[in-house]
Motif scaffolding. Structure first.
Motif, PDB file in Angstrom:
ATOM      1  N   SER A   1       0.979  -4.648 -12.798  1.00 44.95           N
ATOM      2  CA  SER A   1      -0.245  -5.444 -12.778  1.00 44.95           C
ATOM      3  C   SER A   1      -1.443  -4.605 -12.336  1.00 44.95           C
ATOM      4  O   SER A   1      -2.573  -4.835 -12.786  1.00 44.95           O
ATOM      5  N   THR A   2      -1.214  -3.614 -11.486  1.00 35.95           N
ATOM      6  CA  THR A   2      -2.305  -2.749 -11.031  1.00 35.95           C
ATOM      7  C   THR A   2      -2.834  -1.900 -12.178  1.00 35.95           C
ATOM      8  O   THR A   2      -4.046  -1.809 -12.404  1.00 35.95           O
ATOM      9  N   ALA A   3      -1.922  -1.270 -12.933  1.00 41.68           N
ATOM     10  CA  ALA A   3      -2.344  -0.454 -14.068  1.00 41.68           C
ATOM     11  C   ALA A   3      -3.047  -1.304 -15.117  1.00 41.68           C
ATOM     12  O   ALA A   3      -4.046  -0.883 -15.711  1.00 41.68           O
ATOM     13  N   THR A   4      -2.539  -2.512 -15.345  1.00 43.05           N
ATOM     14  CA  THR A   4      -3.163  -3.410 -16.316  1.00 43.05           C
ATOM     15  C   THR A   4      -4.561  -3.805 -15.873  1.00 43.05           C
ATOM     16  O   THR A   4      -5.488  -3.892 -16.685  1.00 43.05           O
TER      17      THR A   4
ATOM     18  N   VAL B   1       0.062  -1.934   4.518  1.00 40.99           N
ATOM     19  CA  VAL B   1      -0.360  -0.575   4.184  1.00 40.99           C
ATOM     20  C   VAL B   1       0.160  -0.161   2.811  1.00 40.99           C
ATOM     21  O   VAL B   1      -0.589   0.387   1.987  1.00 40.99           O
ATOM     22  N   VAL B   2       1.448  -0.433   2.542  1.00 42.56           N
ATOM     23  CA  VAL B   2       2.031   0.025   1.273  1.00 42.56           C
ATOM     24  C   VAL B   2       1.508  -0.783   0.090  1.00 42.56           C
ATOM     25  O   VAL B   2       1.687  -0.380  -1.063  1.00 42.56           O
ATOM     26  N   GLY B   3       0.865  -1.911   0.357  1.00 39.55           N
ATOM     27  CA  GLY B   3       0.322  -2.710  -0.742  1.00 39.55           C
ATOM     28  C   GLY B   3      -0.730  -1.985  -1.550  1.00 39.55           C
ATOM     29  O   GLY B   3      -0.977  -2.323  -2.713  1.00 39.55           O
ATOM     30  N   VAL B   4      -1.360  -0.967  -0.948  1.00 37.77           N
ATOM     31  CA  VAL B   4      -2.376  -0.199  -1.678  1.00 37.77           C
ATOM     32  C   VAL B   4      -1.754   0.970  -2.414  1.00 37.77           C
ATOM     33  O   VAL B   4      -2.458   1.806  -2.982  1.00 37.77           O
TER      34      VAL B   4
ATOM     35  N   VAL C   1      -0.360  -9.484  -0.837  1.00 31.08           N
ATOM     36  CA  VAL C   1      -1.753  -9.719  -0.456  1.00 31.08           C
ATOM     37  C   VAL C   1      -2.534  -8.419  -0.489  1.00 31.08           C
ATOM     38  O   VAL C   1      -3.643  -8.337  -1.035  1.00 31.08           O
ATOM     39  N   SER C   2      -1.960  -7.375   0.096  1.00 32.36           N
ATOM     40  CA  SER C   2      -2.620  -6.073   0.125  1.00 32.36           C
ATOM     41  C   SER C   2      -2.814  -5.526  -1.283  1.00 32.36           C
ATOM     42  O   SER C   2      -3.867  -4.974  -1.615  1.00 32.36           O
ATOM     43  N   ASN C   3      -1.819  -5.709  -2.127  1.00 29.65           N
ATOM     44  CA  ASN C   3      -1.923  -5.235  -3.504  1.00 29.65           C
ATOM     45  C   ASN C   3      -2.972  -6.015  -4.293  1.00 29.65           C
ATOM     46  O   ASN C   3      -3.684  -5.449  -5.134  1.00 29.65           O
ATOM     47  N   ASN C   4      -3.093  -7.303  -4.023  1.00 28.17           N
ATOM     48  CA  ASN C   4      -4.137  -8.104  -4.676  1.00 28.17           C
ATOM     49  C   ASN C   4      -5.535  -7.659  -4.246  1.00 28.17           C
ATOM     50  O   ASN C   4      -6.477  -7.672  -5.046  1.00 28.17           O
ATOM     51  N   ILE C   5      -5.677  -7.264  -2.974  1.00 32.20           N
ATOM     52  CA  ILE C   5      -6.954  -6.720  -2.516  1.00 32.20           C
ATOM     53  C   ILE C   5      -7.293  -5.449  -3.279  1.00 32.20           C
ATOM     54  O   ILE C   5      -8.434  -5.241  -3.715  1.00 32.20           O
ATOM     55  N   LEU C   6      -6.287  -4.579  -3.463  1.00 33.45           N
ATOM     56  CA  LEU C   6      -6.493  -3.337  -4.216  1.00 33.45           C
ATOM     57  C   LEU C   6      -6.928  -3.632  -5.647  1.00 33.45           C
ATOM     58  O   LEU C   6      -7.873  -3.022  -6.170  1.00 33.45           O
TER      59      LEU C   6
ATOM     60  N   ILE D   1     -14.866 -12.254 -10.004  1.00 31.78           N
ATOM     61  CA  ILE D   1     -13.722 -11.514  -9.464  1.00 31.78           C
ATOM     62  C   ILE D   1     -13.560 -11.821  -7.979  1.00 31.78           C
ATOM     63  O   ILE D   1     -12.447 -12.083  -7.496  1.00 31.78           O
ATOM     64  N   TRP D   2     -14.693 -11.785  -7.237  1.00 28.37           N
ATOM     65  CA  TRP D   2     -14.652 -12.100  -5.808  1.00 28.37           C
ATOM     66  C   TRP D   2     -14.053 -13.485  -5.583  1.00 28.37           C
ATOM     67  O   TRP D   2     -13.182 -13.669  -4.735  1.00 28.37           O
TER      68      TRP D   2
END
Length: 430
Positions: A222-225, A350-353, A384-389, A406-407
């Motif tokens: 999902s991050t790459a997308t 931390v690892v979420g980013v 949650v952390s990954n969604n912030i990223l 987006i916000w």
């Protein structure tokens, strides 16, 4: 009632009827397939194939133990088919073996119905019919493969069928409680999901728009997308499907993580399921709202090609993932031993980013004595952390006009995630 009627029919007669029916159906298909060819160019169709099946049945039941007569008959059939094939080559310059191979399949129907389950015989006959009729479709499908496609497939087979079975199941050491088999199994699972998404995108939806691309891309990453679609938005700021696509990729992340959890730890998977369903529902409502707001706008039908963060079947990528898996195993074990549950929750944030898969997979199949509630909370914190990223990626890389939405969109997801994490922490003491 049907079973009781069959009780009065001798077993050999039942098998004979099945052989005749199967052979006749194969012969009918051959007659239809060669309907436009001159009759003299064929060695036979429905009657011939039925008789070949009957001959195979007769020669099989004569000697079911030694099979001498059946083998001699097979040699005789192959001799006749060989003569026909060489004659066909010399007169018509055609080298196809399909009809000959189908005739041999018809000959082997008798031992199939006697020795194998009926579903297997049905499957063989059906597959024979489908493969024969799908010649043009298979030819068109083969054109979709480029020169590297079979190399990628070979790599996937090496990852799953060669390396994985050879790895030991014993833990690497006291400090690294996971085994090489567990590490590579995690690589295989992630690669399989990514490879399946890639195949669906390329061969089923090659000209898919942003929505389909987001769904399949979300199964991969999902991050790459998010990065790809945000860049697409900067190129085309008026495309109203970009943000729904980004959110849809995030929605697919929950499905992907549930599948991974279900494979490795079903207890944790079902513990996570209510929260994942909640996030899927919230994300779906946000997507529906965005699409409704832009319902008057023309939807962009242009093709979006998803450029992934790296081929999941590259050995370099697999080795990097394995190295990250070991690293997170060491870090997770150290943090949990020194700082306990609180340290693990902070580590999850931390690892979420980064890449959350190695960390989460360690939780799912790790040997540490971590309670179910702590694992669930850690997974939710990482999400949650990954969604912030992803929100930051979309804001920085996307068009300025989209930033407010987006916000708001990701803000709802992030606040919901933080709220659930706090509720778990306060009520369940995790």
């Amino acid at each position: 009632m049907f079973q009781s009627l069959l009780h009065y029919v001798p077993n050999d007669l039942q098998m004979f009827i099945l052989v005749v029916v199967f052979a006749f159906i194969i012969g009918l298909e051959q007659r239809r397939y060669h309907i436009n060819e001159p009759f003299e160019n064929l060695f036979g169709t429905d009657r011939t194939f039925t008789l070949i099946g009957i001959l195979g049945y007769i020669l099989y039941i004569i000697d079911k133990q030694q099979l001498y007569t059946f083998i001699i008959g097979a040699c005789f059939i192959m001799l006749l088919l060989g003569i026909y094939y060489f004659q066909k080559i010399s007169t018509e310059k055609k080298f196809g073996l399909t009809t000959i191979l189908i005739a041999l399949i018809a000959y082997t129907l008798a031992p199939l119905v006697y020795t194998q389950p009926l579903w297997l015989t049905f499957s063989i006959v059906i597959l024979t019919l489908v493969i024969t009729e799908a010649k043009k479709s298979l030819f068109a499908f083969s054109k979709l493969f480029d020169e590297d496609e079979f190399i990628v497939l070979a790599k996937f087979l090496v990852l799953t069928g060669v390396i994985l079975p050879l790895l030991p199941a014993q833990p690497i050491s006291v400090s690294i409680a996971v085994s090489p088999y567990q590490i590579w199994l995690a690589v295989v699972v992630i690669s399989s999901i990514s490879y399946a998404s890639y195949l669906v995108k390329k061969f089923i939806f090659p000209n898919a728009g942003i929505i389909i691309t987001a769904i399949l891309g979300g199964l991969y990453s999902s991050t790459a997308t998010t990065v790809i679609l945000a860049r697409k938005n900067r190129e085309n700021p008026d495309d109203s499907t970009i943000l729904p696509g980004i959110l849809l990729a995030t929605l697919m992340m929950y499905i992907r993580l549930f599948l991974i959890a279900y494979i490795f730890n079903r207890t944790i998977a079902f513990a996570l399921l209510p929260y994942f369903l909640f996030f899927i529902l919230v994300t779906s409502i946000i997507i529906a709202g965005l699409l409704w707001l832009h319902r008057e706008q023309k939807v962009n039908k242009t093709t979006t090609f998803l450029i992934t963060k790296g081929n999941p079947l590259e050995f370099k990528t697999a080795l990097v993932f394995a190295a990250l898996f070991i690293l997170f195993s060491l870090v997770t074990s150290f943090v949990f031993r020194v700082f306990g549950n609180s340290g693990l929750n902070v580590l999850a944030l931390v690892v979420g980013v980064t890449d959350i898969d190695p960390f989460i997979l360690n939780l799912f199949q790790g040997k540490m004595v971590i309670s179910e509630g702590v694992i669930v909370l850690s997974v939710l914190n990482a999400i949650v952390s990954n969604n912030i990223l992803k929100m930051l990626y979309a804001i920085v890389l996307g068009a300025p006009l989209l930033r407010k939405k987006i916000w708001i969109s990701f803000g709802i997801l992030i606040v919901s995630g933080i709220g659930i994490s706090l509720w778990l922490f306060l009520t369940k003491g995790t």
